[in-house]
Design an enzyme around this catalytic site. Structure first.
Site, PDB file in Angstrom:
ATOM      1  N   LYS A  19      -9.225  -0.656  -5.873  1.00 45.31           N
ATOM      2  CA  LYS A  19      -9.248   0.018  -4.574  1.00 45.31           C
ATOM      3  C   LYS A  19     -10.606   0.649  -4.303  1.00 45.31           C
ATOM      4  O   LYS A  19     -11.123   1.383  -5.136  1.00 45.31           O
ATOM      5  CB  LYS A  19      -8.157   1.093  -4.561  1.00 45.31           C
ATOM      6  N   HIS A  29       2.921  14.537   1.420  1.00 48.01           N
ATOM      7  CA  HIS A  29       2.255  15.813   1.124  1.00 48.01           C
ATOM      8  C   HIS A  29       3.322  16.897   1.264  1.00 48.01           C
ATOM      9  O   HIS A  29       4.230  16.764   2.095  1.00 48.01           O
ATOM     10  CB  HIS A  29       1.149  16.098   2.144  1.00 48.01           C
ATOM     11  N   HIS A  47       0.872  -1.199   0.000  1.00 47.64           N
ATOM     12  CA  HIS A  47       0.000   0.000   0.000  1.00 47.64           C
ATOM     13  C   HIS A  47       0.900   1.237   0.000  1.00 47.64           C
ATOM     14  O   HIS A  47       1.423   1.637   1.046  1.00 47.64           O
ATOM     15  CB  HIS A  47      -0.893   0.012   1.241  1.00 47.64           C
ATOM     16  N   HIS A  61     -10.251   0.790   1.855  1.00 43.80           N
ATOM     17  CA  HIS A  61     -10.116   1.815   2.902  1.00 43.80           C
ATOM     18  C   HIS A  61     -11.358   1.663   3.761  1.00 43.80           C
ATOM     19  O   HIS A  61     -12.430   2.119   3.388  1.00 43.80           O
ATOM     20  CB  HIS A  61     -10.023   3.219   2.280  1.00 43.80           C
ATOM     21  N   ASP A  74       1.328   2.650   3.617  1.00 39.71           N
ATOM     22  CA  ASP A  74       0.457   3.817   3.421  1.00 39.71           C
ATOM     23  C   ASP A  74       1.289   5.093   3.433  1.00 39.71           C
ATOM     24  O   ASP A  74       0.802   6.163   3.817  1.00 39.71           O
ATOM     25  CB  ASP A  74      -0.661   3.880   4.466  1.00 39.71           C
ATOM     26  N   ASN A  87      -5.249   7.085  -6.076  1.00 42.84           N
ATOM     27  CA  ASN A  87      -6.007   8.300  -5.734  1.00 42.84           C
ATOM     28  C   ASN A  87      -5.294   9.564  -6.213  1.00 42.84           C
ATOM     29  O   ASN A  87      -4.987  10.463  -5.449  1.00 42.84           O
ATOM     30  CB  ASN A  87      -6.316   8.366  -4.230  1.00 42.84           C
ATOM     31  N   HIS A 141       1.562   5.314  -1.742  1.00 43.87           N
ATOM     32  CA  HIS A 141       1.168   6.468  -2.561  1.00 43.87           C
ATOM     33  C   HIS A 141       2.424   7.077  -3.175  1.00 43.87           C
ATOM     34  O   HIS A 141       3.334   7.472  -2.444  1.00 43.87           O
ATOM     35  CB  HIS A 141       0.479   7.528  -1.696  1.00 43.87           C
ATOM     36  N   LEU A 142       2.446   7.157  -4.508  1.00 43.62           N
ATOM     37  CA  LEU A 142       3.610   7.756  -5.172  1.00 43.62           C
ATOM     38  C   LEU A 142       3.309   9.104  -5.804  1.00 43.62           C
ATOM     39  O   LEU A 142       4.225   9.766  -6.293  1.00 43.62           O
ATOM     40  CB  LEU A 142       4.168   6.807  -6.251  1.00 43.62           C
ATOM     41  N   ARG A 143       2.006   9.486  -5.842  1.00 41.70           N
ATOM     42  CA  ARG A 143       1.625  10.793  -6.412  1.00 41.70           C
ATOM     43  C   ARG A 143       2.001  10.900  -7.888  1.00 41.70           C
ATOM     44  O   ARG A 143       2.220   9.898  -8.562  1.00 41.70           O
ATOM     45  CB  ARG A 143       2.235  11.954  -5.607  1.00 41.70           C
ATOM     46  N   HIS A 148      -4.505  -0.808   5.993  1.00 39.37           N
ATOM     47  CA  HIS A 148      -4.165  -0.003   7.173  1.00 39.37           C
ATOM     48  C   HIS A 148      -5.166  -0.215   8.314  1.00 39.37           C
ATOM     49  O   HIS A 148      -5.895   0.688   8.705  1.00 39.37           O
ATOM     50  CB  HIS A 148      -3.999   1.477   6.834  1.00 39.37           C
ATOM     51  N   ALA A 205      -4.239  14.622   5.543  1.00 35.25           N
ATOM     52  CA  ALA A 205      -3.973  13.341   6.203  1.00 35.25           C
ATOM     53  C   ALA A 205      -2.943  12.562   5.397  1.00 35.25           C
ATOM     54  O   ALA A 205      -3.048  12.479   4.170  1.00 35.25           O
ATOM     55  CB  ALA A 205      -5.261  12.539   6.310  1.00 35.25           C
TER      56      ALA A 205
END
Ligand code: NCD
Ligand code: ZN
Length: 345
Positions: A99, A251, A13, A136, A247, A41, A15-17, A174, A263
């Site tokens: 997802k 940011h 899990h 989620h 996770d 996302n 996030h690489l943006r 998570h 978050a």
């Protein structure tokens, strides 16, 4: 024990943006992990196989020359995901899961699902093709207390979902509550769970007592100490369907240290050190290799990595921030010293 060798871990899990932030953080994840399940996302979200293919290419282009890091792509489920898109995903070879973000649950979830009944055909296609649903697990709505959203989701949404779709394979991502930990360590072979380093190490006091600490703020929010203890017990239990999912969610510094902060905890570069700290505190370092390197591939039907990495007991200074493209990204534990680090080749 002062060194620990394990298969090069995968992150189930991550996030690489996109854009400059992707270019900054992808090499940091690739330095630690062999493969990662990439969260969809983005804005707009990755809802089609075509978009997933293009995003995969952008990730590969952001990796250092010679990197063998493999992004395992996911699709973002919406109220109108057609079952044909699920079939295409299953046939693609590079989309490994779908997802579910309940609408409004977290960062960039506005396009998420408003009612799972609308997704019946897509979920039936996932059952047919064996594509897992990554969840989620938070029920949303203004009436729901933020600390009770995961348990409400398990009772009101997840159980009925599993009843409606008896062949659906599900990862509760998570996990943050004792109830969630109990569920994923039960004997239902359809169900797996991932655990983040922050939920194994911290409770809501760490976020809120003595000052508000934005870098400890993530969704689902940190829970009570009794929950943390149950999560640590589950993650270190040796259960075959619990595995690593950081996770890690970068940011820009200003978006976290803000009157309305985002978050997400950024942990990818230090995640293994954090997990080692948690497992050592539980007296379970010997179980880290299965959690980080073997259980995930078994659930996803992928080979265990042949390459190994070695953790050594040696101080790791966590920087105050990492370059994040347009703005710095502050990691969890910025400026602190961790006890375990990855031995550099
Ligand atoms: C994630 C993000 O920033 O994309 N944030 C978070 O707090 N975990 C989204 C998510 O996984 O919930
Ligand atoms: Zn996430």
């Amino acid at each position: 024990m002062d060194t620990l060798t394990l298969p090069r871990p995968d992150d189930w899990h991550l996030h690489l943006r996109d854009g400059a932030l992707l270019e900054a953080v992808a090499p940091q994840a690739a330095a630690v992990f062999s493969r990662a399940i990439i969260m969809p996302n983005l804005q707009p979200p990755v809802t089609t196989v075509e978009q997933a293919a293009a995003y995969r290419q952008r990730i590969l282009a952001a990796l250092p020359a010679g990197s063998t890091f493999e992004p395992l792509m996911t699709l973002y489920l919406t109220d109108n995901t057609p079952p044909e898109e699920i079939a295409r995903a299953a046939a693609s070879g590079f989309v490994h899961a779908v997802k579910l973000y309940p609408a409004g649950a977290t960062t960039h979830s506005d396009a998420g699902v408003t009612d799972l009944l609308l997704c019946y055909d897509a979920l039936a296609a996932m059952e047919e093709h064996g594509l897992p649903l990554l969840i989620h697990g938070e029920r949303t709505g203004p009436e729901l207390d933020i600390f009770e959203r995961e348990t409400a989701f398990i009772d009101d949404v997840l159980q009925p979902l599993l009843d409606r779709h008896p062949r659906l394979r599900v990862v509760l991502e998570h996990v943050t509550t004792a109830e969630g930990a109990e569920l994923v360590t039960g004997d239902d072979p359809r169900l797996a769970g991932t655990f983040t380093p922050q939920h194994l190490l911290y409770n809501r006091n760490d976020l809120l007592v003595g000052g508000l600490k934005p870098h400890y703020y993530c969704m689902p929010i940190l829970k009570r100490e009794a929950d943390r203890e149950a999560l640590l017990e589950a993650a270190t239990s040796g259960h075959p369907r619990v595995f690593l999912g950081t996770d890690s969610a970068p940011h820009p510094q200003g978006a976290k240290e803000s009157a309305c902060g985002c978050a997400g905890c950024y942990t990818a570069p230090i995640a293994l050190s954090l997990y080692a700290e948690a497992f050592e505190a539980a007296g379970a370092l010997g179980r880290l290799a299965d959690f980080a390197g073997r259980n995930g591939p078994a659930f996803y039907g992928l080979p265990v990595n042949q390459e190994t990495v070695t953790l050594e007991r040696a101080p790791l200074e966590v920087p105050a921030s990492y370059p994040g493209g347009d703005a710095p990204v502050v990691p969890l534990r910025a400026g602190e010293t961790l006890a375990w680090r990855l031995r550099q080749p």
